[in-house]
Every structure is written in C-alpha cells, then in structure tokens.
Design an enzyme around this catalytic site. Structure first.
Site, mmCIF file in Angstrom:
data_model
loop_
_atom_site.group_PDB
_atom_site.id
_atom_site.type_symbol
_atom_site.label_atom_id
_atom_site.label_comp_id
_atom_site.label_asym_id
_atom_site.label_seq_id
_atom_site.Cartn_x
_atom_site.Cartn_y
_atom_site.Cartn_z
ATOM 1 N N ASP A 73 0.775 -1.229 0.000
ATOM 2 C CA ASP A 73 0.000 0.000 0.000
ATOM 3 C C ASP A 73 0.819 1.298 0.000
ATOM 4 O O ASP A 73 0.593 2.173 -0.811
ATOM 5 C CB ASP A 73 -0.935 0.021 1.217
ATOM 6 C CG ASP A 73 -1.750 -1.267 1.350
ATOM 7 O OD1 ASP A 73 -1.380 -2.287 0.745
ATOM 8 O OD2 ASP A 73 -2.756 -1.254 2.060
ATOM 9 N N GLU A 100 1.846 -9.648 11.440
ATOM 10 C CA GLU A 100 1.624 -9.255 10.038
ATOM 11 C C GLU A 100 2.965 -8.959 9.354
ATOM 12 O O GLU A 100 3.190 -9.362 8.219
ATOM 13 C CB GLU A 100 0.718 -8.027 9.998
ATOM 14 C CG GLU A 100 0.310 -7.592 8.597
ATOM 15 C CD GLU A 100 -0.630 -6.385 8.596
ATOM 16 O OE1 GLU A 100 -0.889 -5.822 9.691
ATOM 17 O OE2 GLU A 100 -1.094 -6.000 7.515
#
Ligand code: GLC
Length: 435
Positions: free
Chosen positions: A174, A398
């Site tokens: 992102d 993550e």
C-alpha cells in the site's frame, strides 16, 4: 555455525499456525486477521490455501474456490470480497460502489473494484502439487476461471508489457516508496469526509500516513465515478504505475498456468503469448542506476528508485538474471532480518511503517523460492532462516522490523501462519531439498 532449524521446537508452532488458520476461517474463506481485516482478501486467500494444503487439502481448494465466487464477468478477481458486512472496516462496499460496475455482470458477491497481485495460479499449482490425486479435478474445474482472470490482467493492466496498478492497494504494498511520485501527483480534493478504522486497531506509526489515505480514498472515488470502466481509468487516472510485484507474480503465474494447461491437455498458445509479453515488460522495469528491478511511473516515465522486496521477485518469475545479486547482498548485509521491504540506506526507510521497511513473510516465501530455483541457495537459505527466526522469536505477526524483529501490524496473521506451515517450519515440505 548452528543451523537455526536444528534449534527450533517445531511442533508447538505448527499447531499454533494451524490454530490461526482455523481461527481466521469464516466458513469457506479466511480473513487475514480478526478486526483489522475482516473480509476475504485476494492474495491473502491464495496464501491461506497454500497453508491449508499442509494439513487439509480439501479446505485449501475451498479457499480458492470461494475467492473465485467473487470473480466478475469480465474476469477481474477483486482485491476484497465483502461476504458479510463489518462496520469495523473502512472503506466498505458502500464506498466502492461496485454494484453497477461495468464488467461485474451477474456476480452477486459485494466487492472492491480493483484486483491484487495475481499469485493465485502459482499457488493453486503448488496446492495441486501437494496432492495431485485430490487436486486434479479441482484444478480442472478452476482452470477456465484462472484463464479468464489472467486474460483480464493482460488486457486491463499490461498496456506497457509490465503489469500496472491503478491504485496502490492493487500492488498489495500500500504505502511503498514505489508510488511516492505518483501519489504526490494527486491533489485529493473532493474526498468525502471519512473516519479511518485501521488506526483504531493498530498503532498509527505502523500504518500509512493521513496524506496517503486521502489519496487512497480519492482514487476509489475516481474509479467509482467511472463505474470501474477500465478503459476510462487507464486513459484518465493520474495514477498508473508499472509494478514489479504485479509483473513478477503474473509472470510466475503464467508459467504455472501453462504447466496446468499441459497437464489438462489444454492449448497453451494464448498463455505463451502472455509469457513473452510479460518478459518484455519485466525487462522495462530494470533500473540500472539502482541495480534492481523498480517501479515505473507510466505517466512521467520515471523510475521510483526503490530497492524493495518486490525487486527480488525476479527469480520467482523465472528470470535467469543475476544483475541484482550484488544489490540483494548489500541490502541483506545491512539488515538483521531480511528481506526488508525497503533498502535500509534509503531516505524513505522506516523500520515499522508497513511497506517502507518491515519484513513480510509472504514476500520472503516467493523471493527465496525463486532464488532456490535459480541456484542462489545460500541467499535462499538465509531468507528462510530469517523468516523462521522472526516467527519463533516474535510470533505470527503481520510484519516485522528488519532491524530487531519487532512484531508489527496485526497479530495471529493468516498468511504468516500459512508461510510457516508451507515453507518456514523445519517440518514443512518445501517441495525441494535445497532450501
Ligand atoms: C494490507 C496489505 C495487503 C494485504 C491486506 C490484507 O492492505 O498491504 O497486501 O492484502 O492488508 O492483509
């Protein structure tokens, strides 16, 4: 030197990884993690399937099949499927406004209007290889849908040969520095007021900035205003960047799809054409100045100058190209844990901010498997060892700091657990004896 794998007590971690996949299972599909990402994500699911294949082959195929339930009539495989509404996430289906999108056709699963790195054919092929007997009929049933997805990728994103993104979220990276120039070219006027939800789940220092977020939402509105018409978006959007993640995962997938075609007795002519085109496109992403594959802003013709973990997916794409090996060695030497998502010597490097420095297990999986296949066994072994140590010492986070392994972002993360089971665990059947 002690081999890291000799010191790991794998059984409890294997059990924990399986528990995480079950925990995040919402019945036929897996969420990346409870809270932060409560829906089905495209490439996350492909990796979830890979993880399930280590212990439940039927569930592995089901993950991929559920993902394809959300495929649009034009072949597009969305980046998020909103199976069940969850107010804890923004932007939800009402912001994407895809109900009457061109290309969506009869698909009834609510979804976003963009895709994600097209890893699914490559990972479906790995799932097939894990149990060919159980997989043949499932692969055969999926095959036409896979072909239609890659046909869409080639027609809607590969105008430069390399595969472009229409939104930073499409690259799955992102806030990577790769898009900084293109993002700066957007003036986010007219963004409707909104409340971010991600920073309610995770420390804001580990997430994209507000300036990034305004532009993410601006680009969503831009696509929605054009009813997700790919031709209009490609012609008019200020944001169009040819991306190594998209290009290399598409190329790898095309090669594996070709293997599937041969197995199933299908014609390979169209796929051969894609492979040639993607190889030419990949060549355009070589930036000699940084000694690595790089993102290319198609609006300005400028390279980003970004040595990222995506740069090193070239080998997984099947390129027999050693030009970036010195760069890889330099980047790895500077990091305690590799592969950093940004070169530590770059001014944009930030050890905890998402795709601007942290290590991601899925990228390590792809990059190191490619290295092993291309005979770069030492590099591959270091990366697999680093991935294992990160998980052993810090859990199934993550992402992780490349400087000290600090776990960041969401916890009990599906794809980190999946990569552990499929590859990083000492008990994993890596499919090869060499890493
Ligand atoms: C973030 C990541 C993306 C991932 C998603 C769900 O948006 O950047 O790659 O698919 O979270 O885990």
């Amino acid at each position: 030197m002690t081999d890291v794998f000799d010191t790991i007590d794998a059984a409890p971690l294997d059990r924990e990884a399986e528990r995480i996949l079950r925990l995040n299972d919402r019945g036929g599909y897996t969420v990346p993690t409870e809270g932060l990402y409560p829906y089905q994500w495209n490439w996350d699911s492909a990796f979830a399937g890979l993880g399930f294949a280590a212990f439940d082959i039927d569930r592995a195929w089901q993950e991929i099949e559920t993902l394809f339930n959300g495929q649009w009539d034009n072949g597009m495989l969305p980046h998020i499927l909103f199976h069940r509404s969850d107010p804890g996430y923004f932007p939800g289906p009402e912001v994407w406004g895809t109900e009457d999108a061109l290309g969506r056709g009869a698909c009834t699963v609510p979804s976003s209007g963009i895709s994600q790195p097209p890893v699914v054919a490559a990972l479906a092929w790995r799932i097939y290889q894990a149990d060919p007997e159980a997989g043949r009929a499932r692969l055969a049933a999926l095959y036409p849908r896979l072909v239609s997805y890659y046909r869409w990728v080639m027609a809607s994103r590969a105008e430069s040969g390399a595969v472009a993104i229409s939104h930073p979220w499409e690259a799955g990276r992102d806030n990577a520095p790769d898009w900084d120039e293109a993002m700066a070219g957007i003036d986010p006027v007219g963004v409707a007021p909104y409340t971010r939800r991600d920073t309610g789940h995770v420390d804001a220092r580990m997430r994209p900035t507000q300036a990034d977020y305004d532009r993410y939402i601006w680009l969503v509105q831009f696509g929605r205003d054009r009813r997700w018409d790919e031709t209009a978006i490609a012609a008019e959007s200020p944001f169009r960047v040819a991306d190594p993640t998209m290009t290399f995962t598409a190329l790898r997938s095309a090669r594996d799809l070709r293997r599937a075609a041969e197995l199933l007795g299908e014609d390979t002519g169209e796929i051969d054409g894609w492979i040639t085109r993607l190889e030419e496109g990949a060549a355009r992403l070589w930036n000699a100045e940084i000694g690595a594959y790089d993102a290319l802003n198609l609006r300005t013709g400028n390279f980003a100058g970004s040595v990222s973990n995506a740069s090193f997916l070239c080998w997984w794409a099947g390129l027999e190209d050693r030009r970036s090996l010195d760069t890889l060695r330099r980047v790895m030497a500077a990091a305690r844990f590799g592969i950093p998502s940004q070169d530590l010597s770059a001014t944009s490097f930030d050890p905890l901010r998402y795709w601007r420095g942290p290590v991601w297990a899925i990228m390590n999986y792809m990059a190191a498997n490619g290295m092993a296949e291309q005979g770069l066994t030492e590099e591959a072994a270091r990366i697999r060892g680093d991935t294992a140590r990160l998980i052993v010492e810090n859990g199934f986070a993550e992402y992780f700091s490349p400087e000290d392994g600090t776990p960041a972002g969401g916890a009990t993360f599906t794809w980190t657990a999946a990569v552990w089971l499929a590859w990083a665990s000492p008990t994993a059947d890596t499919g090869r004896g060499d890493i």
